[in-house]
Design a protein around this motif. Sequence first.
Motif, PDB file in Angstrom:
ATOM      1  N   UNK A 104       9.066  -9.555  18.332  1.00  0.00           N
ATOM      2  CA  UNK A 104       7.619  -9.730  18.237  1.00  0.00           C
ATOM      3  C   UNK A 104       6.981  -8.491  17.613  1.00  0.00           C
ATOM      4  N   UNK A 105       7.468  -7.317  17.995  1.00  0.00           N
ATOM      5  CA  UNK A 105       6.935  -6.078  17.427  1.00  0.00           C
ATOM      6  C   UNK A 105       7.273  -5.973  15.945  1.00  0.00           C
ATOM      7  N   UNK A 106       8.451  -6.446  15.558  1.00  0.00           N
ATOM      8  CA  UNK A 106       8.807  -6.430  14.141  1.00  0.00           C
ATOM      9  C   UNK A 106       7.851  -7.316  13.340  1.00  0.00           C
ATOM     10  N   UNK A 107       7.509  -8.476  13.908  1.00  0.00           N
ATOM     11  CA  UNK A 107       6.536  -9.347  13.247  1.00  0.00           C
ATOM     12  C   UNK A 107       5.195  -8.634  13.104  1.00  0.00           C
ATOM     13  N   UNK A 108       4.820  -7.930  14.163  1.00  0.00           N
ATOM     14  CA  UNK A 108       3.542  -7.211  14.127  1.00  0.00           C
ATOM     15  C   UNK A 108       3.566  -6.104  13.075  1.00  0.00           C
ATOM     16  N   UNK A 109       4.667  -5.368  12.984  1.00  0.00           N
ATOM     17  CA  UNK A 109       4.758  -4.296  11.996  1.00  0.00           C
ATOM     18  C   UNK A 109       4.703  -4.855  10.573  1.00  0.00           C
ATOM     19  N   UNK A 110       5.265  -6.043  10.373  1.00  0.00           N
ATOM     20  CA  UNK A 110       5.177  -6.688   9.065  1.00  0.00           C
ATOM     21  C   UNK A 110       3.715  -6.991   8.727  1.00  0.00           C
ATOM     22  N   UNK A 111       2.984  -7.497   9.718  1.00  0.00           N
ATOM     23  CA  UNK A 111       1.566  -7.787   9.512  1.00  0.00           C
ATOM     24  C   UNK A 111       0.780  -6.506   9.272  1.00  0.00           C
ATOM     25  N   UNK A 112       1.089  -5.465  10.038  1.00  0.00           N
ATOM     26  CA  UNK A 112       0.378  -4.195   9.898  1.00  0.00           C
ATOM     27  C   UNK A 112       0.620  -3.591   8.513  1.00  0.00           C
ATOM     28  N   UNK A 113       1.858  -3.687   8.037  1.00  0.00           N
ATOM     29  CA  UNK A 113       2.168  -3.194   6.696  1.00  0.00           C
ATOM     30  C   UNK A 113       1.396  -3.979   5.642  1.00  0.00           C
ATOM     31  N   UNK A 114       1.274  -5.283   5.867  1.00  0.00           N
ATOM     32  CA  UNK A 114       0.511  -6.123   4.943  1.00  0.00           C
ATOM     33  C   UNK A 114      -0.957  -5.695   4.920  1.00  0.00           C
ATOM     34  N   UNK A 115      -1.512  -5.420   6.098  1.00  0.00           N
ATOM     35  CA  UNK A 115      -2.906  -4.971   6.176  1.00  0.00           C
ATOM     36  C   UNK A 115      -3.080  -3.636   5.457  1.00  0.00           C
ATOM     37  N   UNK A 116      -2.102  -2.742   5.623  1.00  0.00           N
ATOM     38  CA  UNK A 116      -2.159  -1.447   4.940  1.00  0.00           C
ATOM     39  C   UNK A 116      -2.123  -1.618   3.423  1.00  0.00           C
ATOM     40  N   UNK A 117      -1.225  -2.473   2.934  1.00  0.00           N
ATOM     41  CA  UNK A 117      -1.092  -2.667   1.490  1.00  0.00           C
ATOM     42  C   UNK A 117      -2.359  -3.272   0.891  1.00  0.00           C
ATOM     43  N   UNK A 118      -3.008  -4.164   1.640  1.00  0.00           N
ATOM     44  CA  UNK A 118      -4.270  -4.736   1.163  1.00  0.00           C
ATOM     45  C   UNK A 118      -5.343  -3.646   1.080  1.00  0.00           C
ATOM     46  N   UNK A 119      -5.446  -2.819   2.124  1.00  0.00           N
ATOM     47  CA  UNK A 119      -6.429  -1.726   2.113  1.00  0.00           C
ATOM     48  C   UNK A 119      -6.119  -0.730   0.994  1.00  0.00           C
ATOM     49  N   UNK A 120      -4.841  -0.502   0.741  1.00  0.00           N
ATOM     50  CA  UNK A 120      -4.432   0.417  -0.322  1.00  0.00           C
ATOM     51  C   UNK A 120      -4.845  -0.125  -1.691  1.00  0.00           C
ATOM     52  N   UNK A 121      -4.674  -1.433  -1.899  1.00  0.00           N
ATOM     53  CA  UNK A 121      -5.081  -2.043  -3.164  1.00  0.00           C
ATOM     54  C   UNK A 121      -6.594  -1.954  -3.345  1.00  0.00           C
ATOM     55  N   UNK A 122      -7.332  -2.195  -2.260  1.00  0.00           N
ATOM     56  CA  UNK A 122      -8.791  -2.104  -2.331  1.00  0.00           C
ATOM     57  C   UNK A 122      -9.207  -0.673  -2.658  1.00  0.00           C
ATOM     58  N   UNK A 123      -8.536   0.294  -2.054  1.00  0.00           N
ATOM     59  CA  UNK A 123      -8.845   1.707  -2.300  1.00  0.00           C
ATOM     60  C   UNK A 123      -8.608   2.061  -3.768  1.00  0.00           C
ATOM     61  N   UNK A 124      -7.524   1.555  -4.332  1.00  0.00           N
ATOM     62  CA  UNK A 124      -7.163   1.882  -5.710  1.00  0.00           C
ATOM     63  C   UNK A 124      -8.014   1.120  -6.728  1.00  0.00           C
ATOM     64  N   UNK A 125      -8.230  -0.164  -6.491  1.00  0.00           N
ATOM     65  CA  UNK A 125      -8.918  -0.994  -7.477  1.00  0.00           C
ATOM     66  C   UNK A 125     -10.434  -0.881  -7.403  1.00  0.00           C
ATOM     67  N   UNK A 126     -10.943  -0.574  -6.222  1.00  0.00           N
ATOM     68  CA  UNK A 126     -12.396  -0.592  -6.032  1.00  0.00           C
ATOM     69  C   UNK A 126     -12.975   0.784  -5.742  1.00  0.00           C
ATOM     70  N   UNK A 127     -12.150   1.821  -5.889  1.00  0.00           N
ATOM     71  CA  UNK A 127     -12.608   3.183  -5.626  1.00  0.00           C
ATOM     72  C   UNK A 127     -13.186   3.308  -4.216  1.00  0.00           C
TER      73      UNK A 127
END
Length: 212
Positions: A104-127
């Motif tokens: 269950x924690x592995x599933x959560x870490x996968x989701x958390x990584x996904x949330x991080x990557x989305x925020x990272x893309x927003x940071x890069x693409x949208x300043x």
Amino acid sequence: MVEQMRKMSVPIYIAAFVISVLIFAVGVYVGNTMDAVVKDSISSDLQSVYAKAQSSELLILLEDSPAFCPVYAEEAGRMDDETNGLGTRIAYAEDVRGISDPELKKQYFMLEAQAYLISKKVKEQCNDGSDLILYFYSNQNCASCAEQGHVLDTIRSSRNDTKVYSFDGDLGSSIVTALKNQYGVTSYPAIVVNGQVYNRFVNGEELAGILG
């Protein structure tokens, strides 16, 4: 007379013992059933949020126009809120109810990584001006990991523009291993602040200076 009373007491003791065993067995059964319900509920919500995350990431990949940045920022914020909520539920299940489920924690870490990557893309693409922190810890051999966690909790609660994503480095999660390799994490605690890795404990004053 005494002998007769002893004979009468034996069935009472046996009955009391049987009742105690039954109560214990029922308690164990109810507890296990409730634990299963809690885990199933969290797992179901994880899958639901993960599906939303994939849709959000697809939207960002297909349309990178700055005009959509407010939409991306809103999606990233929603993802972070839902992910943090699930993290709180998992922590409560572990710390209070004693429910431990590595998968269950592995599933959560996968989701958390996904949330991080989305925020990272927003940071890069949208300043976007948000500060992104990855925190890698160990529950086994890390004397200062708990303290590092407290420092990060304080930073996150005092700065609305700071996002923290925490990962157990010893759980054997493939996505966590990939992130560790990407940023060069070699020890615990380790934090990655806006792409810069610190393979050591970082106190609150130093971290505030790094964030600016």
